[in-house]
Scaffold this active site. Structure first.
Site, PDB file in Angstrom:
ATOM      1  CB  SER A   7      -0.901   0.022   1.242  1.00 17.38           C
ATOM      2  OG  SER A   7      -1.837  -1.015   1.170  1.00 17.38           O
ATOM      3  NE  ARG A  13     -10.532  -6.753  -6.772  1.00 17.74           N
ATOM      4  CZ  ARG A  13      -9.458  -6.384  -6.086  1.00 17.74           C
ATOM      5  NH1 ARG A  13      -8.254  -6.569  -6.597  1.00 17.74           N
ATOM      6  NH2 ARG A  13      -9.590  -5.840  -4.906  1.00 17.74           N
ATOM      7  CG  ASP A  31      -5.283  -7.048   2.112  1.00 17.94           C
ATOM      8  OD1 ASP A  31      -6.411  -7.213   1.598  1.00 17.94           O
ATOM      9  OD2 ASP A  31      -4.567  -6.059   1.870  1.00 17.94           O
ATOM     10  CE  LYS A  39     -10.383  -6.789   0.072  1.00 15.06           C
ATOM     11  NZ  LYS A  39     -10.056  -5.366  -0.033  1.00 15.06           N
TER      12      LYS A  39
HETATM   13  C1  S3P Z   1      -5.534  -1.417  -0.096  1.00 18.09           C
HETATM   14  C2  S3P Z   1      -6.761  -1.448   0.504  1.00 18.09           C
HETATM   15  C3  S3P Z   1      -7.515  -2.675   0.736  1.00 18.09           C
HETATM   16  C4  S3P Z   1      -6.647  -3.917   0.603  1.00 18.09           C
HETATM   17  C5  S3P Z   1      -5.751  -3.857  -0.586  1.00 18.09           C
HETATM   18  C6  S3P Z   1      -4.845  -2.637  -0.520  1.00 18.09           C
HETATM   19  C7  S3P Z   1      -4.868  -0.111  -0.297  1.00 18.09           C
HETATM   20  O1  S3P Z   1      -8.568  -2.742  -0.203  1.00 18.09           O
HETATM   21  O2  S3P Z   1      -7.447  -5.067   0.527  1.00 18.09           O
HETATM   22  O3  S3P Z   1      -4.931  -5.011  -0.664  1.00 18.09           O
HETATM   23  O4  S3P Z   1      -3.656  -0.096  -0.586  1.00 18.09           O
HETATM   24  O5  S3P Z   1      -5.544   0.912  -0.178  1.00 18.09           O
HETATM   25  P1  S3P Z   1      -9.988  -2.011   0.051  1.00 18.09           P
HETATM   26  O6  S3P Z   1      -9.703  -0.589   0.224  1.00 18.09           O
HETATM   27  O7  S3P Z   1     -10.782  -2.279  -1.179  1.00 18.09           O
HETATM   28  O8  S3P Z   1     -10.539  -2.683   1.265  1.00 18.09           O
END
Ligand code: S3P
Length: 449
Positions: free
Chosen positions: A38, A139, A334, A361
Site C-alpha cells: 500500500s 472487480r 488482507d 478481492k
Molecule cells: C488497499 C486497501 C484494501 C486492501 C488492498 C490494498 C490499499 O482494499 O485489501 O490489498 O492499498 O488501499 P480495500 O480498500 O478495497 O478494502
C-alpha cells in the site's frame, strides 16, 4: 522423508510442491519482508504528481507496484530503475500528467486502478483508457465511479459503468462529502486524491477506519488534510500543493503475517520478522493472533517517515479459537486467508464475520479459501460474510489452486507446513504480486538451503 519445496514451471503458470516430514518442520531465524504494498503504491503516485523529486527506499518490487510505475511512466513521469536502492521519481506537479498514448494497464492491482482513477478523473480535457488483468476486470469499480461522478467526473465502463476497461474524460471536479458504505482505503484514497485538484474541502466518512497511509503521506507531501478518528473522516482541502519527499517504506505486515502464522503453528519455531510496519489501521492480525494466544512480541519499536515500525518475534504456542467481526475486520482484511489457516490448528471453532468484502478481492477469498482448505481436509464452512473453521482436524496432501490470488497461494503454502503428504499449489506464480521471493524465503526458514 526429507522436506522439499519445488517449483515447476509450465509457462505461463507455476506449480509449487511442498512436502514435509510427518514429525513436522521447525522454522527459525530472522526474516525481512518486502516493502509494504500500500505504501509503495502511494509513494510512487504522490511522487509522480508532486512537484520536484521524491526518493523512495524499500519499494516493493512486486508486480503490483510495477504496474503503478508503468502507468505513471506512460503519463510522462520519469523514474530511476525500480531495483535501485533509492528509487527517484521526477514529479510532474499536480494536474500535469500527460495523456498516455495507449491504454493504461493496472495488471492485478485494485489499488493502482482505483487510486489512479481519482487522479485521472481530475485532469481536465485529458482522455484516458484503463484496464487490468482478468481478475481486476471482474472487480467492482462502481464503488469509486459513483462518488467521482458526483464530483463531476466522466467515466464509462462495461456493465453499466461497473467494470474495467474504463474510459475517462478528465474534468474540473467539485469537492464533496462522501459517506462510503464500506470501510475501504481504496475508495477513501481515490476521492481524497480527486479532491486535491478541487476548489474546497473534500471529506470521506467511512463506517469504520480503514488503512490511513494516504492521509499520512498526503500530509507529509504538504497537503492540507485533517483526520477525525472519532467520526472516521478525512478532509482534504484543494487546490493542494504537493512537494516531493523522501519515503522509507517499511516491511509489509500483510507479508509478515505468513511468517507469524507459520511460526505460531509449527512446533519448536522461533522467528523474528524484522522492520514490519505496525500502523494501527493494519495490526488487526496481531490482535487476532494474540486473542488466539499466539506468542508474539514486539521488539525495537520506532517510527520511520511517519509510519510506526517494529521487529516481531513469534514462537510456537497452542492456539485457541476466536470469533472475529466488526471494526477489527477492515484492520486485517488482507490477512483473513492466513488467519483461516491458523484457525485450522486452533482448539475449537473460529468464526469470521463482517468480511463480505473478501468476495471482491483478487478472487472470492471466502469461497476459494473454504474450498481449497477443505480439499486439504480442513473442516471449514462458508458464510455469506465470512468463514467458520473447526480446528484440530489433521490435513493431508492434495492438489489445490491459488485462483491467481497471491494471498491464497501463500496461505496454502503455509498450511502445507502442517500437512501430511505433498501439497501441490497450482498457479503459484501469483505470489509475485506482493512477495516475489516467498518460496525461496520459506525454504530458507525451513532449513532447506
Ligand atoms: C488497499 C486497501 C484494501 C486492501 C488492498 C490494498 C490499499 O482494499 O485489501 O490489498 O492499498 O488501499 P480495500 O480498500 O478495497 O478494502
Amino acid at each position: 522423508m526429507t522436506a522439499r519445496i519445488e517449483l515447476t514451471d509450465a509457462a505461463p503458470h507455476q506449480t509449487m510442491t511442498l512436502e514435509f516430514p510427518s514429525d513436522g518442520v521447525t522454522l527459525t531465524g530472522r526474516v525481512r519482508v518486502p516493502g509494504d504494498k500500500s505504501i509503495s503504491h502511494r509513494a510512487l503516485m504522490l511522487g509522480a504528481i508532486a512537484s520536484g523529486e521524491t526518493r523512495i527506499q524499500g519499494l516493493l518490487l512486486g508486480e503490483d507496484p510495477r504496474s503503478t510505475a508503468a502507468c505513471f511512466q506512460a503519463m510522462g513521469v520519469t523514474l530511476s530503475p525500480l531495483e535501485d536502492e533509492w528509487v527517484r521519481v521526477q514529479g510532474v506537479g499536480l494536474g500535469n500528467l500527460q495523456e498516455p498514448a495507449d491504454v493504461l494497464n493496472a495488471g492485478n492491482s485494485g489499488t493502482t486502478l482505483r487510486l489512479m482513477l481519482g487522479i485521472l478523473a481530475s485532469h481536465p480535457d485529458r482522455y484516458f483508457a484503463v484496464t487490468g488483468d482478468g481478475s481486476l476486470r471482474s472487480r467492482p469499480m462502481d464503488r469509486v465511479i459513483k462518488p467521482l461522478t458526483q464530483m463531476g467526473a466522466e467515466i464509462w465502463g462495461r456493465q453499466g459503468n461497473r467494470l474495467a476497461p474504463l474510459a475517462v474524460r478528465g474534468q474540473a471536479l467539485q469537492p464533496i462529502h462522501y459517506h462510503s458504505p464500506v470501510a475501504s482505503a481504496q475508495i477513501k484514497s481515490c476521492i481524497l486524491l480527486a479532491g486535491l485538484m478541487t476548489d474546497g474541502a473534500t471529506t470521506v466518512t467511512e463506517p469504520s477506519l480503514s488503512r490511513d497511509h494516504s492521509e499520512r503521506m498526503l500530509r507529509a507531501f504538504g497537503a492540507d488534510i485533517v483526520v477525525d478518528a472519532d467520526t472516521c473522516s478525512a478532509t482534504v482541502r484543494g487546490p493542494a500543493t504537493l512537494t516531493g519527499q523522501t519515503v522509507v517504506v517499511p516491511g509489509d505486515i500483510s507479508s509478515a503475517a505468513f511468517w507469524l502464522v507459520a511460526g505460531a503453528i509449527t512446533p519448536g519455531s522461533d522467528l523474528v520478522v524484522e522492520n514490519v510496519g505496525i500502523n494501527p489501521t493494519r495490526t488487526g492480525i496481531l490482535d487476532a493472533l494474540r486473542m488466539m494466544e499466539a506468542d508474539i512480541t514486539l521488539e525495537n519499536p520506532r517510527e520511520v517517515t511517519g509510519e510506526p515500525v517494529a521487529d516481531l518475534r513469534v514462537r510456537h504456542s497452542r492456539l485457541r479459537a476466536v470469533s472475529l467481526s466488526g471494526d477489527l475486520i477492515p484492520r486485517m482484511i488482507d490477512e483473513v486467508p492466513i488467519l483461516a489457516v491458523a484457525a485450522i490448528f486452533a482448539e475449537g471453532t473460529t468464526t469470521i464475520a463482517d468480511a463480505a468484502e473478501l468476495r471482491v478481492k483478487e478472487c472470492d477469498r471466502i469461497a476459494v479459501m473454504a474450498s481449497q482448505l477443505a480439499s486439504l481436509g480442513a473442516r471449514i464452512e462458508e458464510l455469506s460474510d465470512g468463514l467458520t473453521i473447526h480446528g484440530g482436524t489433521p490435513l493431508s496432501g492434495s492438489i489445490v489452486d491459488s485462483y491467481t490470488d497471491h494471498r491464497v497461494a501463500m496461505s496454502l503454502a503455509i498450511a502445507a507446513l502442517r500437512t501430511k503428504g505433498p501439497v501441490q499449489i497450482q498457479r503459484a506464480e501469483a505470489a509475485a504480486v506482493s512477495y516475489p521471493s516467498f518460496s525461496a524465503t520459506l525454504a530458507r526458514l525451513c532449513g532447506l538451503g
